[in-house]
Design an enzyme around this catalytic site. Sequence first.
Site, PDB file in Angstrom:
ATOM      1  N   TYR A 101       0.829  -1.205   0.000  1.00 15.53           N
ATOM      2  CA  TYR A 101       0.000   0.000   0.000  1.00 15.53           C
ATOM      3  C   TYR A 101       0.859   1.249   0.000  1.00 15.53           C
ATOM      4  O   TYR A 101       1.968   1.247   0.484  1.00 15.53           O
ATOM      5  CB  TYR A 101      -0.910   0.027   1.241  1.00 15.53           C
ATOM      6  CG  TYR A 101      -1.915  -1.091   1.321  1.00 15.53           C
ATOM      7  CD1 TYR A 101      -2.253  -1.850   0.212  1.00 15.53           C
ATOM      8  CD2 TYR A 101      -2.519  -1.409   2.535  1.00 15.53           C
ATOM      9  CE1 TYR A 101      -3.184  -2.876   0.310  1.00 15.53           C
ATOM     10  CE2 TYR A 101      -3.451  -2.439   2.637  1.00 15.53           C
ATOM     11  CZ  TYR A 101      -3.765  -3.167   1.526  1.00 15.53           C
ATOM     12  OH  TYR A 101      -4.677  -4.191   1.622  1.00 15.53           O
TER      13      TYR A 101
ATOM     14  N   SER B 180     -13.123  -5.433   1.581  1.00 18.81           N
ATOM     15  CA  SER B 180     -14.014  -4.855   0.573  1.00 18.81           C
ATOM     16  C   SER B 180     -15.480  -5.222   0.811  1.00 18.81           C
ATOM     17  O   SER B 180     -16.180  -5.678  -0.105  1.00 18.81           O
ATOM     18  CB  SER B 180     -13.597  -5.262  -0.839  1.00 18.81           C
ATOM     19  OG  SER B 180     -13.977  -4.279  -1.779  1.00 18.81           O
TER      20      SER B 180
ATOM     21  N   LEU C 203     -17.879  -3.384   0.988  1.00 16.36           N
ATOM     22  CA  LEU C 203     -18.731  -2.543   0.145  1.00 16.36           C
ATOM     23  C   LEU C 203     -18.377  -2.694  -1.330  1.00 16.36           C
ATOM     24  O   LEU C 203     -18.746  -1.855  -2.151  1.00 16.36           O
ATOM     25  CB  LEU C 203     -18.610  -1.071   0.571  1.00 16.36           C
ATOM     26  CG  LEU C 203     -19.114  -0.741   1.974  1.00 16.36           C
ATOM     27  CD1 LEU C 203     -18.876   0.736   2.295  1.00 16.36           C
ATOM     28  CD2 LEU C 203     -20.593  -1.081   2.122  1.00 16.36           C
TER      29      LEU C 203
ATOM     30  N   GLY D  27     -16.515   0.131  -2.769  1.00 11.78           N
ATOM     31  CA  GLY D  27     -17.354   1.330  -2.785  1.00 11.78           C
ATOM     32  C   GLY D  27     -18.618   1.207  -3.594  1.00 11.78           C
ATOM     33  O   GLY D  27     -19.488   2.091  -3.542  1.00 11.78           O
TER      34      GLY D  27
ATOM     35  N   LEU E 266     -21.174  -0.637  -3.190  1.00 12.46           N
ATOM     36  CA  LEU E 266     -22.392  -0.744  -2.378  1.00 12.46           C
ATOM     37  C   LEU E 266     -22.695   0.537  -1.600  1.00 12.46           C
ATOM     38  O   LEU E 266     -23.575   0.535  -0.739  1.00 12.46           O
ATOM     39  CB  LEU E 266     -22.283  -1.946  -1.436  1.00 12.46           C
ATOM     40  CG  LEU E 266     -22.529  -3.292  -2.137  1.00 12.46           C
ATOM     41  CD1 LEU E 266     -22.031  -4.450  -1.304  1.00 12.46           C
ATOM     42  CD2 LEU E 266     -24.026  -3.449  -2.453  1.00 12.46           C
TER      43      LEU E 266
ATOM     44  N   GLY F 113     -23.579   2.896  -3.605  1.00 15.07           N
ATOM     45  CA  GLY F 113     -24.519   3.364  -4.622  1.00 15.07           C
ATOM     46  C   GLY F 113     -23.988   4.507  -5.461  1.00 15.07           C
ATOM     47  O   GLY F 113     -24.647   4.938  -6.414  1.00 15.07           O
ATOM     48  N   LYS F 114     -22.776   4.972  -5.163  1.00 14.51           N
ATOM     49  CA  LYS F 114     -22.290   6.172  -5.858  1.00 14.51           C
ATOM     50  C   LYS F 114     -21.859   5.919  -7.300  1.00 14.51           C
ATOM     51  O   LYS F 114     -21.648   6.868  -8.053  1.00 14.51           O
ATOM     52  CB  LYS F 114     -21.140   6.806  -5.082  1.00 14.51           C
ATOM     53  CG  LYS F 114     -19.903   5.950  -4.920  1.00 14.51           C
ATOM     54  CD  LYS F 114     -18.903   6.638  -3.992  1.00 14.51           C
ATOM     55  CE  LYS F 114     -17.729   5.755  -3.657  1.00 14.51           C
ATOM     56  NZ  LYS F 114     -16.838   6.390  -2.655  1.00 14.51           N
TER      57      LYS F 114
END
Length: 350
Positions: free
Chosen positions: A53, A238, A240, A243, A245, A247-248
């Site tokens: 990372y 993860s 989501l 990301g 989930l 909705g963006k």
Amino acid sequence: MKYTELGKTGLQVSRVCLGTMTWGTQNTQADADQQIEYALARGINFMDTAEMYAVPPSPATYGKTEAIIGDWISRNPSRREEFVLATKIAGNGLHYIREGGDITGEAVIKSVDQSLERLQTDYIDLYQLHWPNRVSPHFAKHWPGRINFSDVDRDAHVAQMLEILQALDVCVKAGKIRHFGLSDDTTWGIHQYLQLAEKYDLPRVASVQNEFSLLHAKDWPYLLEHCVHEDVAYLPWSPLAAGALSGKYIDGARPEGSRWSFAQRNGLFRDTAQSNAAIKGYKEVAEKHGLSLVQMALAWVDQVDGVTSTIIGSTSMSQLEEDIDAFELALSDEVLKDIGDVFRQYPSPY
């Protein structure tokens, strides 16, 4: 905050694990300091990072996240005992990390020292193999025909596993790491490490962290069953779906500065017509029950049998607050039924 034992380690970890992979790209040192302080204040005592990372991974961002955490530790040395710190050695395939080579015993010993230096700490609580030397069915490689298990030299990989365990044992005995775990691995991989540890009296695998969410639940039920009965902690990453989930990204939206607006090493493989439809379905369920989609998705992962601690990652404080609050929710039977109806329509949308 609720806590669960991390496998057989005796360590009690919060049901929420603070993920850090955006620190060094989307987040600054000041952002990271604020997130760490807030997470600790909310009772989170588990933090996950990796030598690879920040993300997206590149030679320029390699090691940056560990260095950011190390900077905080250097200014707060007395608080190191407040949290369980996990990091990971990168697997093969990245030319700028050990020339893209396999994880070997020598690589483990050197990489542990390098992570300790960047993290500015004397020990790592949980040292994980970021992905195995063999190709594993992660990052959209779980569809039949994407990889061939029959092509793998089983004995050669088992020999590599033993060498890795022996090196980890050296690090444990030196007090540099306390426990070890896996990431992006399979039931067979976990089983082999357990067998080798028992046969040769070497460190026992404590945990595995794999991608797991409403959009990607392939580890249920078989791998999770194995984890439960063998006391191996299961750590979803993860939750989501990068990301999605939130909705963006519905219908192709790409908010400026969002993760999907950055180039991705493996492309946007989560962005499919099926995923888009599934997210819309889950959004309708959340709205029906007066929930945020983010919190509903995180609460769903938390209630899955076998889950030990869920790794969350946020680029803003408002996101972090919303994410942590989700773990205080108890989804009703009606909500779970409605979620289940959508899940059955889209059990594996990417």
